[in-house]
Design a protein around this motif. Structure first.
Motif, mmCIF file in Angstrom:
data_model
loop_
_atom_site.group_PDB
_atom_site.id
_atom_site.type_symbol
_atom_site.label_atom_id
_atom_site.label_comp_id
_atom_site.label_asym_id
_atom_site.label_seq_id
_atom_site.Cartn_x
_atom_site.Cartn_y
_atom_site.Cartn_z
ATOM 1 N N LEU A 192 0.829 -1.216 0.000
ATOM 2 C CA LEU A 192 0.000 0.000 0.000
ATOM 3 C C LEU A 192 0.862 1.265 0.000
ATOM 4 C CD1 LEU A 192 -2.805 -1.060 2.531
ATOM 5 C CD2 LEU A 192 -2.920 -1.053 0.021
ATOM 6 N N TYR A 231 4.193 14.328 0.084
ATOM 7 C CA TYR A 231 2.980 13.779 -0.556
ATOM 8 C C TYR A 231 2.053 13.207 0.517
ATOM 9 C CZ TYR A 231 0.512 10.992 -4.249
ATOM 10 O OH TYR A 231 -0.397 10.432 -5.121
ATOM 11 N N ARG A 281 -6.091 16.470 3.209
ATOM 12 C CA ARG A 281 -7.350 16.311 2.463
ATOM 13 C C ARG A 281 -8.150 15.131 2.996
ATOM 14 N NH1 ARG A 281 -3.712 17.205 -1.952
ATOM 15 N NH2 ARG A 281 -4.133 15.198 -2.971
ATOM 16 N N PHE A 282 -7.435 14.118 3.482
ATOM 17 C CA PHE A 282 -8.094 12.936 4.041
ATOM 18 C C PHE A 282 -8.872 13.314 5.307
ATOM 19 C CE2 PHE A 282 -7.153 8.295 3.082
ATOM 20 C CZ PHE A 282 -8.328 7.830 3.641
ATOM 21 N N TRP A 342 -11.915 15.000 4.322
ATOM 22 C CA TRP A 342 -12.851 14.018 3.756
ATOM 23 C C TRP A 342 -13.688 13.337 4.840
ATOM 24 C CZ3 TRP A 342 -12.789 8.658 4.628
ATOM 25 C CH2 TRP A 342 -13.661 7.919 3.844
ATOM 26 N N TYR A 366 -17.305 16.042 -6.875
ATOM 27 C CA TYR A 366 -15.999 15.864 -6.233
ATOM 28 C C TYR A 366 -15.648 14.381 -6.076
ATOM 29 C CZ TYR A 366 -11.780 17.087 -3.708
ATOM 30 O OH TYR A 366 -10.456 17.227 -3.348
ATOM 31 N N ARG A 397 -8.285 10.873 -9.172
ATOM 32 C CA ARG A 397 -6.992 11.086 -8.500
ATOM 33 C C ARG A 397 -6.352 9.783 -8.006
ATOM 34 N NH1 ARG A 397 -7.615 16.655 -4.875
ATOM 35 N NH2 ARG A 397 -8.194 18.013 -6.630
ATOM 36 N N HIS A 398 -7.120 8.689 -7.958
ATOM 37 C CA HIS A 398 -6.553 7.411 -7.527
ATOM 38 C C HIS A 398 -5.993 6.599 -8.694
ATOM 39 C CE1 HIS A 398 -8.473 8.237 -3.649
ATOM 40 N NE2 HIS A 398 -7.669 7.328 -3.152
ATOM 41 N N ASN A 444 -1.154 11.929 -8.641
ATOM 42 C CA ASN A 444 0.111 12.676 -8.535
ATOM 43 C C ASN A 444 0.034 14.116 -9.052
ATOM 44 O OD1 ASN A 444 1.102 10.188 -7.733
ATOM 45 N ND2 ASN A 444 1.929 9.696 -9.746
ATOM 46 N N ILE A 451 -3.370 3.326 -8.697
ATOM 47 C CA ILE A 451 -3.730 2.412 -7.605
ATOM 48 C C ILE A 451 -4.759 1.409 -8.136
ATOM 49 C CG2 ILE A 451 -4.707 2.241 -5.286
ATOM 50 C CD1 ILE A 451 -3.885 5.222 -4.906
ATOM 51 N N TYR A 483 -7.689 -2.629 -4.462
ATOM 52 C CA TYR A 483 -7.261 -2.088 -3.168
ATOM 53 C C TYR A 483 -8.154 -0.927 -2.733
ATOM 54 C CZ TYR A 483 -3.003 -4.898 -3.648
ATOM 55 O OH TYR A 483 -2.115 -5.925 -3.778
ATOM 56 N N VAL A 484 -8.574 -0.116 -3.672
ATOM 57 C CA VAL A 484 -9.475 0.988 -3.310
ATOM 58 C C VAL A 484 -10.746 0.419 -2.676
ATOM 59 C CG1 VAL A 484 -10.847 2.919 -4.171
ATOM 60 C CG2 VAL A 484 -8.534 2.521 -5.083
ATOM 61 N N TRP A 496 -16.079 6.223 -6.811
ATOM 62 C CA TRP A 496 -14.705 6.403 -7.286
ATOM 63 C C TRP A 496 -14.317 5.351 -8.319
ATOM 64 C CZ3 TRP A 496 -11.549 7.587 -2.144
ATOM 65 C CH2 TRP A 496 -12.080 8.751 -1.564
HETATM 66 C C1 HEM Z 1 -12.220 3.343 0.482
HETATM 67 C C2 HEM Z 1 -11.057 3.562 -0.063
HETATM 68 C C3 HEM Z 1 -10.297 4.858 0.014
HETATM 69 C C4 HEM Z 1 -10.669 6.063 0.536
HETATM 70 C C5 HEM Z 1 -11.987 6.441 1.186
HETATM 71 C C6 HEM Z 1 -9.579 6.982 0.313
HETATM 72 C C7 HEM Z 1 -9.568 8.323 0.670
HETATM 73 C C8 HEM Z 1 -8.739 9.258 0.095
HETATM 74 C C9 HEM Z 1 -8.896 10.687 0.154
HETATM 75 C C10 HEM Z 1 -10.007 11.381 0.935
HETATM 76 C C11 HEM Z 1 -7.932 11.253 -0.582
HETATM 77 C C12 HEM Z 1 -7.717 12.745 -0.842
HETATM 78 C C13 HEM Z 1 -8.748 13.181 -1.849
HETATM 79 C C14 HEM Z 1 -8.557 14.615 -2.291
HETATM 80 O O1 HEM Z 1 -7.621 14.857 -3.076
HETATM 81 O O2 HEM Z 1 -9.330 15.481 -1.806
HETATM 82 C C15 HEM Z 1 -7.128 10.187 -1.125
HETATM 83 C C16 HEM Z 1 -6.027 10.338 -1.943
HETATM 84 C C17 HEM Z 1 -5.092 9.332 -2.106
HETATM 85 N N1 HEM Z 1 -5.236 8.030 -1.719
HETATM 86 FE FE1 HEM Z 1 -6.916 7.182 -1.104
HETATM 87 N N2 HEM Z 1 -8.573 6.331 -0.329
HETATM 88 C C18 HEM Z 1 -8.952 5.044 -0.504
HETATM 89 C C19 HEM Z 1 -8.164 4.037 -1.048
HETATM 90 C C20 HEM Z 1 -6.807 4.163 -1.236
HETATM 91 C C21 HEM Z 1 -5.848 3.097 -1.383
HETATM 92 C C22 HEM Z 1 -6.155 1.605 -1.344
HETATM 93 C C23 HEM Z 1 -4.638 3.665 -1.554
HETATM 94 C C24 HEM Z 1 -3.330 2.939 -1.723
HETATM 95 C C25 HEM Z 1 -2.360 3.141 -0.888
HETATM 96 C C26 HEM Z 1 -4.818 5.099 -1.533
HETATM 97 C C27 HEM Z 1 -3.814 6.042 -1.719
HETATM 98 C C28 HEM Z 1 -4.074 7.369 -1.992
HETATM 99 C C29 HEM Z 1 -3.145 8.273 -2.633
HETATM 100 C C30 HEM Z 1 -1.732 7.956 -3.123
HETATM 101 C C31 HEM Z 1 -3.795 9.516 -2.704
HETATM 102 C C32 HEM Z 1 -3.272 10.784 -3.356
HETATM 103 C C33 HEM Z 1 -3.794 10.791 -4.792
HETATM 104 C C34 HEM Z 1 -3.307 12.012 -5.581
HETATM 105 O O3 HEM Z 1 -2.175 11.948 -6.105
HETATM 106 O O4 HEM Z 1 -4.058 13.013 -5.633
HETATM 107 N N3 HEM Z 1 -6.152 5.371 -1.334
HETATM 108 N N4 HEM Z 1 -7.648 8.979 -0.692
#
Ligand code: HEM
Ligand code: HEM
Lengths: 197, 197
Positions: free
Chosen positions: A71, A87, A94-95, A98, A114, A121-122, A128, A139, A143-144, A187
């Motif tokens: 992950l 990063y 943002r998380f 959320w 949104y 974005r995933h 990125n 991703i 996994y999501v 998503w």
């Molecule tokens: C139910 C599944 C998931 C939820 C609710 C979640 C939630 C979020 C949120 C809230 C953000 C920020 C959104 C924004 O830009 O406002 C985000 C971005 C991100 N998440 Fe997740 N995520 C999930 C699954 C995953 C998984 C499995 C990974 C793998 C490690 C992951 C990695 C990332 C990454 C790398 C970003 C940054 C993406 C970018 O470059 O903008 N997420 N996620």
């Protein structure tokens, strides 16, 4: 005081692309999830309960991601394979937002749009871009979708922390699980073959 | 006595196509779902608890599908738009078997291959073929994923019926939810764009 908006956060931005999912389709989806008025009541309550625990919750979730090489690699630099601390920190902000937004969700057009953006974005090529990083580009959807469980199961102790009776905690937990699954489903849209979502 | 196998049921059939998901990928997916040994213990227990309640559970699930026009249409005839009773009955028999199989899942290659087959049966062109019916050809992925919640939330009263303490019921429910979500994730593979699953 209203906290500042995290960099890259765009909920409510009228220049966002419109979600391909309609509000009517969203209603049917919520019905399929058995998400009723009682869930909304408990989702709002969950929001009040966790409001001052956001950083602790993020610690648990980031701890889980950090402990799993399959992950954390999605937060790593392409150059050296190491986690990119900036990063991680920008996404973390943002998380946190959320969590608040999800407990407050009004399921209107702005919210829907949104969700579409965050799905993009995933995956490739949206990942990125917001933070201008050179990380793994995509991703996998599995996994999501699977991440719904850790985000949901780990919430129970935080929901229980303010002394609500176990039945109320269980209802908050169910409402939260539905809300997170709904998010993950929306998503998934850009990942899915044309006409199959 | 071993019950007869429902028509069209093929778990363990060595002529099934191999799943594109590997056993190693399955392990990582289970880890992402936080599915541990304790979950397996509670999944097996859930299996014992529901074994003599399968028809009652199916009544609840079929009642939910029947009450929702946007779901029951996937069991309807293309010719007259009415629910196809024979199709519903044949699928119901395999659905009952699936409950037992899901609580017993060994997560081996045979199990994985059948998940791939059942995913194909929910979409074009695999849907309808097993039962030789002329019904709507494709179920949208969003409903398949959303259906995890009704299949999981409605299970709680059945899991509680044999007098286990509430904590044990909650653990059975969590293990069941993970098992159903894992199933739905694997079924989504053929819906997803190449390389994005
Ligand atoms: C139910 C599944 C998931 C939820 C609710 C979640 C939630 C979020 C949120 C809230 C953000 C920020 C959104 C924004 O830009 O406002 C985000 C971005 C991100 N998440 Fe997740 N995520 C999930 C699954 C995953 C998984 C499995 C990974 C793998 C490690 C992951 C990695 C990332 C990454 C790398 C970003 C940054 C993406 C970018 O470059 O903008 N997420 N996620
Ligand atoms: C978590 C989601 C779901 C689960 C666990 C599930 C479970 C099952 C099972 C066990 C079968 C029989 C598999 C076999 O042939 O051995 C089946 C088939 C079927 N399901 Fe689902 N299902 C899900 C979602 C849905 C949804 C949302 C619909 C829409 C109404 C649906 C409609 C059908 C239909 C029409 C068939 C027969 C497919 C065929 O022609 O072979 N399912 N499902």
């Amino acid at each position: 005081a209203k906290p500042t908006t995290p960099p890259g956060y765009r909920l409510g931005d009228p220049t966002l692309a419109r979600s391909p999912v309609t509000l009517d389709e969203l209603d049917l989806l919520r019905g399929t999830l058995l998400m009723g008025d009682d869930d909304l009541v408990h989702l709002r309550l969950a929001g009040e309960v966790v409001r001052d625990q956001i950083e602790d919750i993020l610690d648990v979730w980031y701890g889980f991601v950090g402990a799993n090489p399959h992950l954390v690699r999605y937060f790593s630099n392409l150059s050296d394979g190491k986690p990119n601390a900036e990063y991680l920190a920008r996404v973390r902000a943002r998380f946190g937002q959320w969590i608040v937004d999800t407990t407050n969700a009004r399921y209107d057009q702005a919210w829907l749009d949104y969700q579409h953006e965050v799905g993009l974005r995933h995956r490739k090529p949206g990942k990125n871009a917001t933070d201008g990083v050179a990380s793994v580009p995509h991703i996998p959807l599995r996994y999501v979708l699977a991440f719904v469980m850790p985000l949901s199961a780990t919430m129970t102790p935080f929901l229980a922390k303010k002394g609500h009776p176990p039945e109320t905690v269980a209802k908050m937990r169910d409402a939260w699980t539905k809300a997170v699954l709904l998010t993950a489903i929306l998503w998934s849209e850009p990942y899915v073959k044309d006409g199959e979502f």
